[in-house]
Design a protein around this motif. Structure first.
Motif, PDB file in Angstrom:
ATOM      1  N   GLU A 186      56.603  31.820  92.805  1.00 27.78           N
ATOM      2  CA  GLU A 186      57.343  30.503  92.536  1.00 27.78           C
ATOM      3  C   GLU A 186      56.907  29.839  91.466  1.00 27.78           C
ATOM      4  O   GLU A 186      57.326  29.146  90.615  1.00 27.78           O
ATOM      5  N   ALA A 187      55.564  29.807  91.314  1.00 30.28           N
ATOM      6  CA  ALA A 187      54.676  29.198  90.215  1.00 30.28           C
ATOM      7  C   ALA A 187      55.261  29.627  88.815  1.00 30.28           C
ATOM      8  O   ALA A 187      55.307  29.215  87.982  1.00 30.28           O
ATOM      9  N   LYS A 188      55.118  31.266  88.972  1.00 32.65           N
ATOM     10  CA  LYS A 188      55.455  31.779  87.561  1.00 32.65           C
ATOM     11  C   LYS A 188      57.308  31.414  87.301  1.00 32.65           C
ATOM     12  O   LYS A 188      57.190  31.519  86.070  1.00 32.65           O
ATOM     13  N   LEU A 189      57.728  31.627  88.172  1.00 37.37           N
ATOM     14  CA  LEU A 189      59.287  31.373  87.879  1.00 37.37           C
ATOM     15  C   LEU A 189      59.404  29.811  87.447  1.00 37.37           C
ATOM     16  O   LEU A 189      60.321  29.728  86.547  1.00 37.37           O
ATOM     17  N   GLU A 190      58.753  28.810  87.862  1.00 33.56           N
ATOM     18  CA  GLU A 190      59.043  27.569  87.430  1.00 33.56           C
ATOM     19  C   GLU A 190      58.374  27.346  85.821  1.00 33.56           C
ATOM     20  O   GLU A 190      59.093  26.667  85.104  1.00 33.56           O
ATOM     21  N   LEU A 191      57.325  28.204  85.556  1.00 34.80           N
ATOM     22  CA  LEU A 191      56.619  28.059  84.424  1.00 34.80           C
ATOM     23  C   LEU A 191      57.674  28.770  83.454  1.00 34.80           C
ATOM     24  O   LEU A 191      57.978  28.332  82.268  1.00 34.80           O
ATOM     25  N   GLN A 192      58.073  29.860  83.871  1.00 33.43           N
ATOM     26  CA  GLN A 192      59.213  30.583  83.290  1.00 33.43           C
ATOM     27  C   GLN A 192      60.419  29.759  82.893  1.00 33.43           C
ATOM     28  O   GLN A 192      60.998  29.872  81.734  1.00 33.43           O
ATOM     29  N   GLN A 193      60.832  28.949  83.813  1.00 33.74           N
ATOM     30  CA  GLN A 193      61.848  28.227  83.457  1.00 33.74           C
ATOM     31  C   GLN A 193      61.857  27.015  82.379  1.00 33.74           C
ATOM     32  O   GLN A 193      62.453  26.902  81.719  1.00 33.74           O
ATOM     33  N   ILE A 194      60.497  26.655  82.485  1.00 31.52           N
ATOM     34  CA  ILE A 194      60.223  25.505  81.805  1.00 31.52           C
ATOM     35  C   ILE A 194      60.001  25.911  80.366  1.00 31.52           C
ATOM     36  O   ILE A 194      60.523  25.283  79.343  1.00 31.52           O
ATOM     37  N   ILE A 195      59.456  27.106  80.034  1.00 29.97           N
ATOM     38  CA  ILE A 195      59.315  27.710  78.654  1.00 29.97           C
ATOM     39  C   ILE A 195      60.942  28.374  78.275  1.00 29.97           C
ATOM     40  O   ILE A 195      60.964  27.875  77.125  1.00 29.97           O
ATOM     41  N   SER A 196      61.379  28.793  79.180  1.00 27.01           N
ATOM     42  CA  SER A 196      62.934  29.237  78.580  1.00 27.01           C
ATOM     43  C   SER A 196      63.742  28.086  78.364  1.00 27.01           C
ATOM     44  O   SER A 196      64.787  28.256  77.489  1.00 27.01           O
ATOM     45  N   ASN A 197      63.699  27.053  79.095  1.00 30.72           N
ATOM     46  CA  ASN A 197      64.582  25.800  78.784  1.00 30.72           C
ATOM     47  C   ASN A 197      64.225  25.040  77.305  1.00 30.72           C
ATOM     48  O   ASN A 197      65.178  24.604  76.750  1.00 30.72           O
ATOM     49  N   HIS A 198      63.128  25.362  77.109  1.00 26.64           N
ATOM     50  CA  HIS A 198      62.586  24.516  75.768  1.00 26.64           C
ATOM     51  C   HIS A 198      62.609  25.577  74.721  1.00 26.64           C
ATOM     52  O   HIS A 198      62.647  25.235  73.397  1.00 26.64           O
ATOM     53  N   SER A 199      62.895  26.670  74.576  1.00 25.74           N
ATOM     54  CA  SER A 199      63.214  27.867  73.943  1.00 25.74           C
ATOM     55  C   SER A 199      64.381  28.663  74.391  1.00 25.74           C
ATOM     56  O   SER A 199      65.291  28.372  75.031  1.00 25.74           O
ATOM     57  N   GLY A 200      64.688  29.832  73.679  1.00 24.53           N
ATOM     58  CA  GLY A 200      65.754  30.694  74.013  1.00 24.53           C
ATOM     59  C   GLY A 200      66.950  30.450  72.852  1.00 24.53           C
ATOM     60  O   GLY A 200      66.726  29.650  71.764  1.00 24.53           O
ATOM     61  N   THR A 201      67.927  31.097  73.136  1.00 23.76           N
ATOM     62  CA  THR A 201      69.178  30.804  72.402  1.00 23.76           C
ATOM     63  C   THR A 201      70.152  30.100  72.923  1.00 23.76           C
ATOM     64  O   THR A 201      70.314  29.656  74.055  1.00 23.76           O
ATOM     65  N   VAL A 202      70.686  29.243  71.769  1.00 27.38           N
ATOM     66  CA  VAL A 202      71.753  28.415  72.239  1.00 27.38           C
ATOM     67  C   VAL A 202      73.077  28.656  71.423  1.00 27.38           C
ATOM     68  O   VAL A 202      72.920  28.808  70.067  1.00 27.38           O
ATOM     69  N   ARG A 203      73.976  28.757  71.962  1.00 30.59           N
ATOM     70  CA  ARG A 203      75.215  29.509  71.548  1.00 30.59           C
ATOM     71  C   ARG A 203      76.103  28.405  71.269  1.00 30.59           C
ATOM     72  O   ARG A 203      76.739  27.536  72.129  1.00 30.59           O
ATOM     73  N   VAL A 204      76.448  28.118  69.891  1.00 26.87           N
ATOM     74  CA  VAL A 204      77.167  27.065  69.593  1.00 26.87           C
ATOM     75  C   VAL A 204      78.604  27.665  68.773  1.00 26.87           C
ATOM     76  O   VAL A 204      78.347  28.585  67.815  1.00 26.87           O
ATOM     77  N   GLY A 205      79.669  27.030  69.354  1.00 29.93           N
ATOM     78  CA  GLY A 205      81.112  27.508  68.694  1.00 29.93           C
ATOM     79  C   GLY A 205      81.544  26.315  67.947  1.00 29.93           C
ATOM     80  O   GLY A 205      81.570  25.397  68.365  1.00 29.93           O
ATOM     81  N   MET A 206      82.224  26.618  66.648  1.00 33.04           N
ATOM     82  CA  MET A 206      83.013  25.668  66.034  1.00 33.04           C
ATOM     83  C   MET A 206      84.167  26.274  65.373  1.00 33.04           C
ATOM     84  O   MET A 206      84.303  27.735  65.001  1.00 33.04           O
ATOM     85  N   LEU A 207      84.982  25.275  64.840  1.00 33.65           N
ATOM     86  CA  LEU A 207      86.243  25.622  64.143  1.00 33.65           C
ATOM     87  C   LEU A 207      85.675  25.924  62.565  1.00 33.65           C
ATOM     88  O   LEU A 207      84.666  25.682  62.053  1.00 33.65           O
TER      89      LEU A 207
END
Length: 332
Positions: A77-98
């Protein structure tokens, strides 16, 4: 005691023998035996009864099993929480636009993210308004930049960006009668648009819907029978060649204006405008990276408006963005 010993202990209990645990973990049987022996020595208790049939837990082993399961659960559970914190602050954000929005925002947005937010990967998709809306609805995007005509409050959360002005765009073509007629003008009344052959998208597109709203509002019927592919860049090429005029925001063609390839006239009486919004899907939890990207989008929008690339009235206050980005926003 370490996590490896706990893992070997729990797998051995589950499989009922050290040999079976070795096969499950794909490691040598003596390695597991050694780790289990070290664990028993550290606990000062015999945890397994060993026989040719396998192993079974002693009373001490049964007590230790409860604690081993709890410890392992807490570690996971500790690993999961830490991974969520890391992934929340990083990772891919998909943006769509005209395409019109992408023309003014894509490059400065990419530059801003690369320079100040290297932990975030920006994935940009462009398409017609109805496609961008569908991508957001089916969770293929984290953020969609679109117009008020495409808003569906049943599934969209909205963040207003800018109320952009609309312009009549004519090619700077000396062989065009339209160009010579409009050469010395900076604005045009909506009713005057009926004099010109226009390249216009269908009612399926947000811009087509907007033009139709103004036609109904003013009672002025516009000419839009010219062949048009619906592709922004193709339409602008037609305009440059003198094959028709277009109604567009400055975001779609400011770069061509700066190169004196096209001329734009602000549409007035009534003033023609539309609201641009950043939207997210209510069913998707926004990560910290997505929230950061929203702030970056607001900052870049304000910057491009201040540079006169995206002409209109900001729908976001300066105070909400001034401290969000290192961009030099300027006075808005």
């Amino acid at each position: 005691m370490n996590t490896k010993q706990l893992q070997y202990f729990l797998i051995t209990v589950q499989k009922g023998s050290i040999a079976a645990a070795a096969r499950e973990l794909d490691i040598a049987q003596p390695a597991i035996s050694q780790q289990l022996a070290n664990l028993e020595r550290e606990m000062s208790a015999v945890l397994f009864e060993r026989s040719f049939r396998g192993v079974s837990l002693t009373k001490a082993g049964q007590i230790f099993l409860k604690h081993a399961e709890t410890i392992t659960k807490n570690i996971n559970e500790a690993k999961l929480e830490l991974q969520q914190i890391i992934s929340n602050h990083s990772g891919t954000v998909r943006v769509g636009m005209l395409p019109s929005i992408g023309n003014v925002l894509s490059m400065p947005l990419i530059a801003e993210v690369n320079r100040y937010h290297p932990h975030i990967k920006l994935d940009i998709s462009t398409g017609p308004s109805y496609a961008v809306k569908e991508w957001l609805k089916t969770n293929q995007l984290d953020i969609a930049l679109t117009y008020e005509q495409e808003i569906d409050h049943d599934f969209m959360s909205t963040f207003p960006l800018i109320e952009e002005y609309m312009y009549l765009v004519v090619g700077c073509n000396d062989n065009s009668a339209n160009y010579h007629q409009l050469l010395n003008r900076d604005s045009v009344n909506f009713w005057e648009l009926s004099q010109f052959e226009l390249l216009m998208p269908s009612l399926k597109d947000a811009l087509g819907q907007l033009i139709n709203i103004y036609e109904q509002k003013t009672g002025v019927a516009l000419k839009h029978d010219k062949a048009y592919s619906g592709q922004l860049m193709t339409g602008l090429r037609q305009v440059i060649q003198g094959e028709g005029l277009m109604i567009l925001p400055s975001s779609a063609m400011y770069h061509l204006e700066e190169s004196n390839v096209v001329k734009s006239l602000k549409i007035e009486q009534p003033e023609m405008k539309r609201l641009v919004l950043a939207t997210t899907n209510k069913s998707m939890r926004m990560s910290d990276a997505t929230l950061q990207m929203l702030n970056v989008i607001k900052s870049v929008t304000a910057h491009e408006q201040a540079c006169d690339h995206w002409r209109g009235r900001l729908a976001i206050s300066y105070s909400s963005i001034a401290n969000k980005s290192p961009l030099n926003i300027g006075v808005v």
